[in-house]
Design a protein around this motif. Structure first.
Motif, mmCIF file in Angstrom:
data_model
loop_
_atom_site.group_PDB
_atom_site.id
_atom_site.type_symbol
_atom_site.label_atom_id
_atom_site.label_comp_id
_atom_site.label_asym_id
_atom_site.label_seq_id
_atom_site.Cartn_x
_atom_site.Cartn_y
_atom_site.Cartn_z
ATOM 1 N N SER A 35 0.840 -1.196 0.000
ATOM 2 C CA SER A 35 0.000 0.000 0.000
ATOM 3 C C SER A 35 0.878 1.251 0.000
ATOM 4 C CB SER A 35 -0.929 0.006 1.206
ATOM 5 O OG SER A 35 -0.189 0.012 2.395
ATOM 6 N N VAL A 36 0.358 2.310 -0.579
ATOM 7 C CA VAL A 36 1.065 3.589 -0.661
ATOM 8 C C VAL A 36 0.116 4.703 -0.233
ATOM 9 C CG1 VAL A 36 2.630 2.867 -2.516
ATOM 10 C CG2 VAL A 36 0.441 3.880 -3.097
ATOM 11 N N THR A 37 0.681 5.842 0.085
ATOM 12 C CA THR A 37 -0.142 7.006 0.415
ATOM 13 C C THR A 37 -0.577 7.677 -0.890
ATOM 14 O OG1 THR A 37 1.741 8.502 0.488
ATOM 15 C CG2 THR A 37 1.155 7.385 2.549
ATOM 16 N N PRO A 38 -1.619 8.515 -0.838
ATOM 17 C CA PRO A 38 -2.034 9.222 -2.056
ATOM 18 C C PRO A 38 -0.895 10.059 -2.660
ATOM 19 C CG PRO A 38 -3.755 9.387 -0.420
ATOM 20 C CD PRO A 38 -2.571 8.745 0.256
ATOM 21 N N SER A 39 -0.073 10.674 -1.813
ATOM 22 C CA SER A 39 1.021 11.491 -2.352
ATOM 23 C C SER A 39 2.095 10.619 -2.998
ATOM 24 C CB SER A 39 1.624 12.383 -1.263
ATOM 25 O OG SER A 39 2.186 11.606 -0.238
ATOM 26 N N GLU A 40 2.356 9.437 -2.444
ATOM 27 C CA GLU A 40 3.330 8.532 -3.069
ATOM 28 C C GLU A 40 2.820 8.062 -4.426
ATOM 29 O OE1 GLU A 40 5.527 6.336 0.692
ATOM 30 O OE2 GLU A 40 3.556 5.620 0.056
ATOM 31 N N CYS A 41 1.517 7.808 -4.509
ATOM 32 C CA CYS A 41 0.918 7.401 -5.787
ATOM 33 C C CYS A 41 1.122 8.493 -6.831
ATOM 34 C CB CYS A 41 -0.564 7.101 -5.586
ATOM 35 S SG CYS A 41 -1.455 6.638 -7.076
ATOM 36 N N ARG A 42 0.829 9.741 -6.448
ATOM 37 C CA ARG A 42 0.988 10.873 -7.390
ATOM 38 C C ARG A 42 2.446 11.084 -7.769
ATOM 39 N NH1 ARG A 42 -2.275 13.280 -3.530
ATOM 40 N NH2 ARG A 42 -4.470 13.136 -4.052
ATOM 41 N N GLN A 43 3.352 10.982 -6.787
ATOM 42 C CA GLN A 43 4.783 11.173 -7.062
ATOM 43 C C GLN A 43 5.298 10.120 -8.034
ATOM 44 O OE1 GLN A 43 6.681 11.208 -3.231
ATOM 45 N NE2 GLN A 43 6.005 13.288 -2.761
ATOM 46 N N GLY A 44 4.697 8.919 -7.992
ATOM 47 C CA GLY A 44 5.092 7.849 -8.911
ATOM 48 C C GLY A 44 4.453 7.986 -10.279
ATOM 49 N N GLY A 45 3.653 9.030 -10.478
ATOM 50 C CA GLY A 45 3.036 9.244 -11.781
ATOM 51 C C GLY A 45 1.646 8.660 -11.913
ATOM 52 N N GLY A 46 1.063 8.218 -10.794
ATOM 53 C CA GLY A 46 -0.265 7.626 -10.844
ATOM 54 C C GLY A 46 -1.334 8.551 -10.297
ATOM 55 N N ILE A 47 -2.563 8.052 -10.318
ATOM 56 C CA ILE A 47 -3.710 8.787 -9.800
ATOM 57 C C ILE A 47 -4.396 7.886 -8.770
ATOM 58 C CG2 ILE A 47 -5.958 9.784 -10.361
ATOM 59 C CD1 ILE A 47 -4.863 10.199 -13.223
ATOM 60 N N PRO A 48 -4.544 8.354 -7.517
ATOM 61 C CA PRO A 48 -5.240 7.528 -6.514
ATOM 62 C C PRO A 48 -6.727 7.419 -6.842
ATOM 63 C CG PRO A 48 -4.306 9.538 -5.511
ATOM 64 C CD PRO A 48 -4.034 9.589 -6.964
ATOM 65 N N ALA A 49 -7.199 6.212 -7.055
ATOM 66 C CA ALA A 49 -8.609 5.988 -7.383
ATOM 67 C C ALA A 49 -9.323 5.503 -6.125
ATOM 68 C CB ALA A 49 -8.725 4.976 -8.509
ATOM 69 N N ILE A 50 -9.436 6.391 -5.146
ATOM 70 C CA ILE A 50 -9.972 5.996 -3.844
ATOM 71 C C ILE A 50 -11.473 5.739 -3.865
ATOM 72 C CG2 ILE A 50 -8.143 7.083 -2.494
ATOM 73 C CD1 ILE A 50 -9.988 9.487 -2.091
ATOM 74 N N ASN A 51 -12.142 6.087 -4.946
ATOM 75 C CA ASN A 51 -13.575 5.822 -5.051
ATOM 76 C C ASN A 51 -13.867 4.470 -5.696
ATOM 77 O OD1 ASN A 51 -12.579 6.685 -7.471
ATOM 78 N ND2 ASN A 51 -14.411 7.814 -8.080
ATOM 79 N N GLU A 52 -12.849 3.725 -6.102
ATOM 80 C CA GLU A 52 -13.026 2.411 -6.719
ATOM 81 C C GLU A 52 -12.779 1.323 -5.687
ATOM 82 O OE1 GLU A 52 -10.852 1.839 -10.328
ATOM 83 O OE2 GLU A 52 -11.410 3.795 -11.118
ATOM 84 N N PRO A 53 -13.358 0.133 -5.892
ATOM 85 C CA PRO A 53 -13.139 -0.971 -4.942
ATOM 86 C C PRO A 53 -11.655 -1.299 -4.800
ATOM 87 C CG PRO A 53 -14.851 -1.532 -6.538
ATOM 88 C CD PRO A 53 -14.238 -0.233 -6.974
ATOM 89 N N GLY A 54 -11.183 -1.393 -3.569
ATOM 90 C CA GLY A 54 -9.786 -1.713 -3.311
ATOM 91 C C GLY A 54 -8.889 -0.497 -3.255
ATOM 92 N N ASN A 55 -9.410 0.671 -3.569
ATOM 93 C CA ASN A 55 -8.639 1.926 -3.554
ATOM 94 C C ASN A 55 -7.293 1.800 -4.277
ATOM 95 O OD1 ASN A 55 -10.710 2.933 -1.955
ATOM 96 N ND2 ASN A 55 -9.618 2.500 -0.063
ATOM 97 N N PRO A 56 -7.284 1.465 -5.565
ATOM 98 C CA PRO A 56 -5.999 1.277 -6.257
ATOM 99 C C PRO A 56 -5.348 2.590 -6.697
ATOM 100 C CG PRO A 56 -7.780 0.955 -7.796
ATOM 101 C CD PRO A 56 -8.415 1.202 -6.444
ATOM 102 N N CYS A 57 -4.050 2.503 -6.908
ATOM 103 C CA CYS A 57 -3.303 3.585 -7.552
ATOM 104 C C CYS A 57 -3.303 3.232 -9.045
ATOM 105 C CB CYS A 57 -1.877 3.645 -7.005
ATOM 106 S SG CYS A 57 -0.852 4.914 -7.772
ATOM 107 N N LYS A 58 -3.799 4.121 -9.882
ATOM 108 C CA LYS A 58 -3.898 3.848 -11.321
ATOM 109 C C LYS A 58 -2.737 4.484 -12.064
ATOM 110 C CE LYS A 58 -8.182 2.110 -11.746
ATOM 111 N NZ LYS A 58 -8.793 1.321 -12.747
ATOM 112 N N GLY A 59 -1.920 3.655 -12.716
ATOM 113 C CA GLY A 59 -0.802 4.137 -13.514
ATOM 114 C C GLY A 59 0.442 4.413 -12.686
ATOM 115 N N GLY A 60 1.494 4.787 -13.350
ATOM 116 C CA GLY A 60 2.757 5.121 -12.693
ATOM 117 C C GLY A 60 3.485 3.918 -12.128
ATOM 118 N N THR A 61 4.446 4.183 -11.283
ATOM 119 C CA THR A 61 5.281 3.123 -10.726
ATOM 120 C C THR A 61 4.566 2.319 -9.657
ATOM 121 O OG1 THR A 61 6.228 4.660 -9.122
ATOM 122 C CG2 THR A 61 7.444 4.350 -11.182
#
Length: 68
Positions: A35-61
């Motif tokens: 698991s990562v924080t929302p800011s770590e997700c963004r720093q890796g180039g992704g978008i936190p999809a916290i409204n989806e089941p499982g709260n995944p980080c979409k894209g990036g590292t």
């Protein structure tokens, strides 16, 4: 001659066992996504999809990792 066959069989068995252990270690290392924080997700180039089941980080590292 017989000693050579036994030695060759022992070496082949050890090599195959080593490959099996390496494969098991790789599977364990990959394991469950971390698991990562929302800011770590963004720093890796992704978008936190916290409204989806499982709260995944979409894209990036961190793609596919859970956002906490």
């Amino acid at each position: 001659m017989r000693i050579r066959r036994i030695l060759a069989a022992a070496i082949a068995t050890a090599a195959l066992a080593g490959l099996g252990l390496t494969g098991a270690a790789t599977a364990t290392a990959q394991g469950a996504p971390s698991s990562v924080t929302p800011s770590e997700c963004r720093q890796g180039g992704g978008i936190p999809a916290i409204n989806e089941p499982g709260n995944p980080c979409k894209g990036g590292t961190h793609d596919g990792e859970t956002v906490d």
